[in-house]
Write a protein that holds these residues in place. Structure first.
Motif, PDB file in Angstrom:
ATOM      1  N   VAL A  33      27.057  93.812  43.307  1.00 50.61           N
ATOM      2  CA  VAL A  33      27.965  94.135  44.407  1.00 50.61           C
ATOM      3  C   VAL A  33      28.394  92.851  45.121  1.00 50.61           C
ATOM      4  N   GLY A  34      27.453  91.912  45.290  1.00 53.75           N
ATOM      5  CA  GLY A  34      27.800  90.633  45.913  1.00 53.75           C
ATOM      6  C   GLY A  34      28.767  89.827  45.065  1.00 53.75           C
ATOM      7  N   ALA A  35      28.592  89.860  43.744  1.00 54.91           N
ATOM      8  CA  ALA A  35      29.491  89.119  42.858  1.00 54.91           C
ATOM      9  C   ALA A  35      30.907  89.691  42.904  1.00 54.91           C
ATOM     10  N   VAL A  36      31.038  91.011  43.011  1.00 52.81           N
ATOM     11  CA  VAL A  36      32.367  91.614  43.150  1.00 52.81           C
ATOM     12  C   VAL A  36      33.025  91.134  44.449  1.00 52.81           C
ATOM     13  N   CYS A  37      32.243  91.049  45.520  1.00 49.71           N
ATOM     14  CA  CYS A  37      32.781  90.549  46.790  1.00 49.71           C
ATOM     15  C   CYS A  37      33.273  89.108  46.638  1.00 49.71           C
ATOM     16  N   ALA A  38      32.467  88.273  45.969  1.00 47.36           N
ATOM     17  CA  ALA A  38      32.887  86.887  45.738  1.00 47.36           C
ATOM     18  C   ALA A  38      34.146  86.838  44.885  1.00 47.36           C
ATOM     19  N   TYR A  39      34.199  87.664  43.844  1.00 48.79           N
ATOM     20  CA  TYR A  39      35.362  87.718  42.947  1.00 48.79           C
ATOM     21  C   TYR A  39      36.646  88.044  43.710  1.00 48.79           C
ATOM     22  N   ARG A  81      35.973  76.041  49.302  1.00 51.64           N
ATOM     23  CA  ARG A  81      36.747  75.589  48.147  1.00 51.64           C
ATOM     24  C   ARG A  81      35.939  75.627  46.858  1.00 51.64           C
ATOM     25  N   SER A  82      34.638  75.337  46.949  1.00 49.70           N
ATOM     26  CA  SER A  82      33.819  75.269  45.744  1.00 49.70           C
ATOM     27  C   SER A  82      32.709  76.311  45.699  1.00 49.70           C
ATOM     28  N   LEU A  83      32.344  76.887  46.862  1.00 54.56           N
ATOM     29  CA  LEU A  83      31.262  77.853  46.912  1.00 54.56           C
ATOM     30  C   LEU A  83      31.621  79.044  47.795  1.00 54.56           C
ATOM     31  N   ILE A  84      31.135  80.212  47.415  1.00 57.01           N
ATOM     32  CA  ILE A  84      31.245  81.422  48.233  1.00 57.01           C
ATOM     33  C   ILE A  84      29.835  81.967  48.413  1.00 57.01           C
ATOM     34  N   VAL A  85      29.455  82.240  49.673  1.00 61.49           N
ATOM     35  CA  VAL A  85      28.130  82.779  49.968  1.00 61.49           C
ATOM     36  C   VAL A  85      28.294  84.214  50.460  1.00 61.49           C
ATOM     37  N   VAL A  86      27.546  85.128  49.846  1.00 62.49           N
ATOM     38  CA  VAL A  86      27.661  86.560  50.153  1.00 62.49           C
ATOM     39  C   VAL A  86      26.283  87.099  50.521  1.00 62.49           C
ATOM     40  N   GLN A  87      26.240  87.982  51.517  1.00 59.53           N
ATOM     41  CA  GLN A  87      24.996  88.691  51.832  1.00 59.53           C
ATOM     42  C   GLN A  87      25.168  90.176  51.524  1.00 59.53           C
ATOM     43  N   THR A  88      24.100  90.781  50.997  1.00 56.61           N
ATOM     44  CA  THR A  88      24.133  92.190  50.611  1.00 56.61           C
ATOM     45  C   THR A  88      22.898  92.889  51.157  1.00 56.61           C
ATOM     46  N   SER A  89      23.125  94.018  51.820  1.00 55.63           N
ATOM     47  CA  SER A  89      22.034  94.827  52.361  1.00 55.63           C
ATOM     48  C   SER A  89      21.906  96.109  51.548  1.00 55.63           C
ATOM     49  N   LEU A  90      20.673  96.482  51.230  1.00 53.86           N
ATOM     50  CA  LEU A  90      20.389  97.723  50.510  1.00 53.86           C
ATOM     51  C   LEU A  90      19.671  98.691  51.443  1.00 53.86           C
ATOM     52  N   GLU A  91      20.085  99.978  51.388  1.00 51.51           N
ATOM     53  CA  GLU A  91      19.466 101.023  52.204  1.00 51.51           C
ATOM     54  C   GLU A  91      19.190 102.245  51.338  1.00 51.51           C
ATOM     55  N   ASP A  92      18.203 103.045  51.765  1.00 50.69           N
ATOM     56  CA  ASP A  92      17.920 104.284  51.060  1.00 50.69           C
ATOM     57  C   ASP A  92      18.716 105.437  51.669  1.00 50.69           C
ATOM     58  N   ALA A 137      37.988  92.134  49.950  1.00 51.05           N
ATOM     59  CA  ALA A 137      37.477  90.789  50.184  1.00 51.05           C
ATOM     60  C   ALA A 137      36.474  90.756  51.326  1.00 51.05           C
ATOM     61  N   ASP A 138      36.576  91.689  52.260  1.00 55.09           N
ATOM     62  CA  ASP A 138      35.697  91.700  53.424  1.00 55.09           C
ATOM     63  C   ASP A 138      34.456  92.564  53.248  1.00 55.09           C
ATOM     64  N   ARG A 139      34.524  93.586  52.382  1.00 54.74           N
ATOM     65  CA  ARG A 139      33.378  94.461  52.206  1.00 54.74           C
ATOM     66  C   ARG A 139      33.431  95.148  50.850  1.00 54.74           C
ATOM     67  N   VAL A 140      32.261  95.187  50.208  1.00 56.31           N
ATOM     68  CA  VAL A 140      32.114  95.913  48.944  1.00 56.31           C
ATOM     69  C   VAL A 140      30.911  96.830  49.093  1.00 56.31           C
ATOM     70  N   ARG A 141      31.082  98.109  48.737  1.00 59.93           N
ATOM     71  CA  ARG A 141      29.992  99.077  48.820  1.00 59.93           C
ATOM     72  C   ARG A 141      29.777  99.718  47.455  1.00 59.93           C
ATOM     73  N   GLY A 142      28.512  99.807  47.061  1.00 56.78           N
ATOM     74  CA  GLY A 142      28.172 100.427  45.794  1.00 56.78           C
ATOM     75  C   GLY A 142      26.876 101.203  45.898  1.00 56.78           C
ATOM     76  N   THR A 143      26.624 102.080  44.933  1.00 58.07           N
ATOM     77  CA  THR A 143      25.411 102.896  44.939  1.00 58.07           C
ATOM     78  C   THR A 143      24.753 102.883  43.568  1.00 58.07           C
TER      79      THR A 143
END
Length: 210
Positions: free
Chosen positions: A123-129, A167-178, A91-97
């Motif tokens: 990846v952000g949607a999985v975090c929200a889920y 209750r009605s919305l979840i906001v997620v931020q996702t950073s991409l790195e090389d 719930a606090d962090r999701v990492r993907g490649t």
């Protein structure tokens, strides 16, 4: 010279007509039941743990359970087709490649911006889920991406975390790195919290516990 009075307009100001028949009494509105969505039922995400645990351990699917991570990706055919891999999901962090591939590129061998945004959105949607109350579903309603750097080889790494869980919305931020740790893109997305009608009455006003 006196002017002829005009009649006020609008239902809020119109005087009552004593000769008009009384309006019939309203009957109690029956509760609406949610219609089953066959498409959603056929693409169910795998069962997940509750949003919090009594012993204070992080919620979600830990990285040491790869089968659970593969199930999350397998539940999203588009992400699986892109070749996305989840390394960690809580719930606090999701990492993907996502690895660079020629068939995912635009001109000049540059990884397509839409692919980068798809990686971030997934990846952000999985975090929200993983921040949803039990029984709820989610969908992206807004997404804003900034693309900083072209990717011509290697692997793009995405890290997502919640900015707001309501209750009605979840906001997620996702950073991409090389591969060299340089910023490639940054996405902020808003996800709805869709709770079945009968269950919505039991969710506290403060929103789902984290």
């Amino acid at each position: 010279m006196p002017t002829e009075p005009t009649e006020p307009t609008g239902p809020a100001t119109r005087p009552a007509d004593s000769t008009a028949p009384a309006a019939p009494a309203r009957t109690a509105r029956t509760a609406r039941t949610a219609r089953p969505n066959p498409a959603a039922q056929s693409a169910q995400m795998p069962d997940r743990p509750a949003a919090g645990s009594p012993d204070g351990q992080p919620s979600g699917i830990p990285a040491e359970i790869p089968d659970g991570l593969r199930q999350l990706v397998a539940a999203m055919p588009y992400a699986e087709r892109l070749g996305l891999t989840l390394e960690e999901a809580s719930a606090d962090r999701v990492r993907g490649t996502l690895d660079w591939a020629e068939d995912l590129c635009t001109l000049g061998g540059v990884l397509h911006g839409g692919v980068l945004m798809s990686l971030a959105d997934t990846v952000g949607a999985v975090c929200a889920y993983l921040n949803l109350p039990a029984g709820a579903s989610t969908a992206t309603v807004e997404s804003k991406s900034n693309l900083f750097r072209a990717v011509r080889s290697g692997t793009v790494r995405a890290t997502a975390g919640p900015l707001h869980v309501g209750r009605s919305l979840i906001v997620v931020q996702t950073s991409l790195e090389d591969d060299r740790g340089r910023a490639v893109a940054h996405t902020v997305q808003t996800q709805t919290v869709q709770i079945p009608t009968a269950q919505a009455r039991t969710v506290p006003a403060s929103g789902p516990a984290r």
